[in-house]
Design a protein around this motif. Structure first.
Motif, PDB file in Angstrom:
ATOM      1  N   ILE A  67       0.628  -1.243  -0.012  1.00  0.00           N
ATOM      2  CA  ILE A  67       0.058  -0.089   0.035  1.00  0.00           C
ATOM      3  C   ILE A  67       0.881   1.411   0.152  1.00  0.00           C
ATOM      4  O   ILE A  67       0.684   2.337  -0.836  1.00  0.00           O
ATOM      5  CB  ILE A  67      -0.923   0.071   1.387  1.00  0.00           C
ATOM      6  CG1 ILE A  67      -2.088  -0.997   1.187  1.00  0.00           C
ATOM      7  CG2 ILE A  67      -1.650   1.442   1.383  1.00  0.00           C
ATOM      8  CD1 ILE A  67      -2.804  -1.353   2.401  1.00  0.00           C
ATOM      9  N   ALA A  68       1.848   1.297   0.773  1.00  0.00           N
ATOM     10  CA  ALA A  68       2.847   2.288   1.077  1.00  0.00           C
ATOM     11  C   ALA A  68       3.501   2.571  -0.232  1.00  0.00           C
ATOM     12  O   ALA A  68       3.685   3.907  -0.793  1.00  0.00           O
ATOM     13  CB  ALA A  68       3.916   2.280   1.917  1.00  0.00           C
ATOM     14  N   SER A  69       3.865   1.697  -1.008  1.00  0.00           N
ATOM     15  CA  SER A  69       4.571   1.890  -2.381  1.00  0.00           C
ATOM     16  C   SER A  69       3.521   2.440  -3.591  1.00  0.00           C
ATOM     17  O   SER A  69       4.115   3.267  -4.085  1.00  0.00           O
ATOM     18  CB  SER A  69       5.026   0.423  -2.847  1.00  0.00           C
ATOM     19  OG  SER A  69       5.631   0.440  -4.168  1.00  0.00           O
ATOM     20  N   ALA A  70       2.210   1.759  -3.372  1.00  0.00           N
ATOM     21  CA  ALA A  70       1.255   2.521  -4.584  1.00  0.00           C
ATOM     22  C   ALA A  70       0.941   3.598  -4.084  1.00  0.00           C
ATOM     23  O   ALA A  70       0.587   4.741  -4.845  1.00  0.00           O
ATOM     24  CB  ALA A  70       0.136   1.472  -4.141  1.00  0.00           C
ATOM     25  N   CYS A  71       1.036   4.281  -2.822  1.00  0.00           N
ATOM     26  CA  CYS A  71       0.579   5.617  -2.346  1.00  0.00           C
ATOM     27  C   CYS A  71       1.816   6.747  -2.219  1.00  0.00           C
ATOM     28  O   CYS A  71       1.706   7.725  -1.993  1.00  0.00           O
ATOM     29  CB  CYS A  71      -0.095   5.620  -1.071  1.00  0.00           C
ATOM     30  SG  CYS A  71      -1.463   4.666  -1.069  1.00  0.00           S
ATOM     31  N   GLY A  72       2.993   6.079  -2.525  1.00  0.00           N
ATOM     32  CA  GLY A  72       4.160   6.914  -2.516  1.00  0.00           C
ATOM     33  C   GLY A  72       4.508   7.440  -1.044  1.00  0.00           C
ATOM     34  O   GLY A  72       5.218   8.590  -0.855  1.00  0.00           O
ATOM     35  N   LEU A  73       4.373   6.448  -0.257  1.00  0.00           N
ATOM     36  CA  LEU A  73       4.489   6.855   1.215  1.00  0.00           C
ATOM     37  C   LEU A  73       5.773   6.328   1.857  1.00  0.00           C
ATOM     38  O   LEU A  73       6.263   5.341   1.218  1.00  0.00           O
ATOM     39  CB  LEU A  73       3.418   6.519   2.163  1.00  0.00           C
ATOM     40  CG  LEU A  73       2.079   7.329   1.660  1.00  0.00           C
ATOM     41  CD1 LEU A  73       0.999   6.884   2.489  1.00  0.00           C
ATOM     42  CD2 LEU A  73       2.359   8.858   2.268  1.00  0.00           C
ATOM     43  N   ALA A  74       6.227   6.629   2.827  1.00  0.00           N
ATOM     44  CA  ALA A  74       7.213   6.024   3.523  1.00  0.00           C
ATOM     45  C   ALA A  74       6.874   4.683   4.030  1.00  0.00           C
ATOM     46  O   ALA A  74       5.741   4.331   4.073  1.00  0.00           O
ATOM     47  CB  ALA A  74       7.824   7.076   4.763  1.00  0.00           C
ATOM     48  N   LEU A  75       7.880   3.874   4.398  1.00  0.00           N
ATOM     49  CA  LEU A  75       7.550   2.544   4.799  1.00  0.00           C
ATOM     50  C   LEU A  75       6.702   2.729   6.119  1.00  0.00           C
ATOM     51  O   LEU A  75       6.794   3.656   6.835  1.00  0.00           O
ATOM     52  CB  LEU A  75       9.036   1.803   5.555  1.00  0.00           C
ATOM     53  CG  LEU A  75       9.781   1.303   4.117  1.00  0.00           C
ATOM     54  CD1 LEU A  75      10.925   0.733   5.101  1.00  0.00           C
ATOM     55  CD2 LEU A  75       9.038   0.235   3.389  1.00  0.00           C
TER      56      LEU A  75
END
Length: 199
Positions: A67-75
């Protein structure tokens, strides 16, 4: 202050429904689960989330990281308050074996009065998940936070918001890779969506 929480159950591992995974180590997502994570990522990208917290279990961390990867968020941040119920020595047993255990049957009829063997009660679970939510609510206005956890933990949170007894757990489902949205503010709390599954 208002905060929106996306309560996400981890995606499927290959043995969902076959045994009580609990806190057993080494249970990771299967092929179907990885496909669910891709759909979850697309769904939560539309939710414009700010941050992600996850249970320490491998299956939840994999889900949260996708989810973080898809949303461009930190780990995602790991938080023990989101951990699976501590099922004690029930963890890892098949449901066929558990169904012969009188204490297991009691757990599934009266969770408010039953402690797992060597583990915790559902009221313990409800206390820890809502302790985290209250802390996050106090951290600032208009936060949009994904919490990746487990079915019974999410059920405990939803029951609290809806004013349901902990023994009402069987009246609604929390499917793998589902999203339940809860909004909390100074005015109270409400469930906006329940068990939303992205196909």
């Amino acid at each position: 202050m208002t905060a929106t929480f996306f309560l996400v159950r981890h995606a499927a591992h290959d043995s969902v429904g076959n045994f009580l995974a609990g806190r057993t180590a080494g249970i990771t997502l299967g092929e179907a689960g990885r496909a669910q994570v891709q759909r979850l990522g697309q769904r939560l990208r539309r939710g414009d989330i700010d941050e992600i917290y996850t249970s320490p279990r491998e299956r939840t961390r994999e889900t949260a990281e996708g989810i973080a990867s898809a949303c461009g968020l930190a780990l995602p941040q790991i938080d023990a308050a989101l951990d699976e119920v501590d099922f004690g020595n029930w963890s890892g047993k098949t449901f066929e074996v558990l169904n012969d255990d009188p204490q297991w049957r009691r757990w599934n009829t009266t969770r408010s009065l039953t402690r797992t063997p060597g583990g915790e009660t559902m009221l313990d679970v409800q206390t820890r998940i809502f302790g985290l939510i209250e802390t996050l609510v106090s951290g600032g206005n208009d936060r949009r936070i994904a919490l990746v956890s487990h079915a019974d933990v999410i059920k405990a949170a939803v029951s609290h918001v809806l004013g349901l007894p902990i023994d009402a757990w069987s009246r609604f489902d929390i499917a793998p890779a589902s999203v339940t949205t809860v909004v909390i503010g100074d005015w109270g709390a409400k469930v906006m969506t329940l068990n939303e599954v992205t196909l």
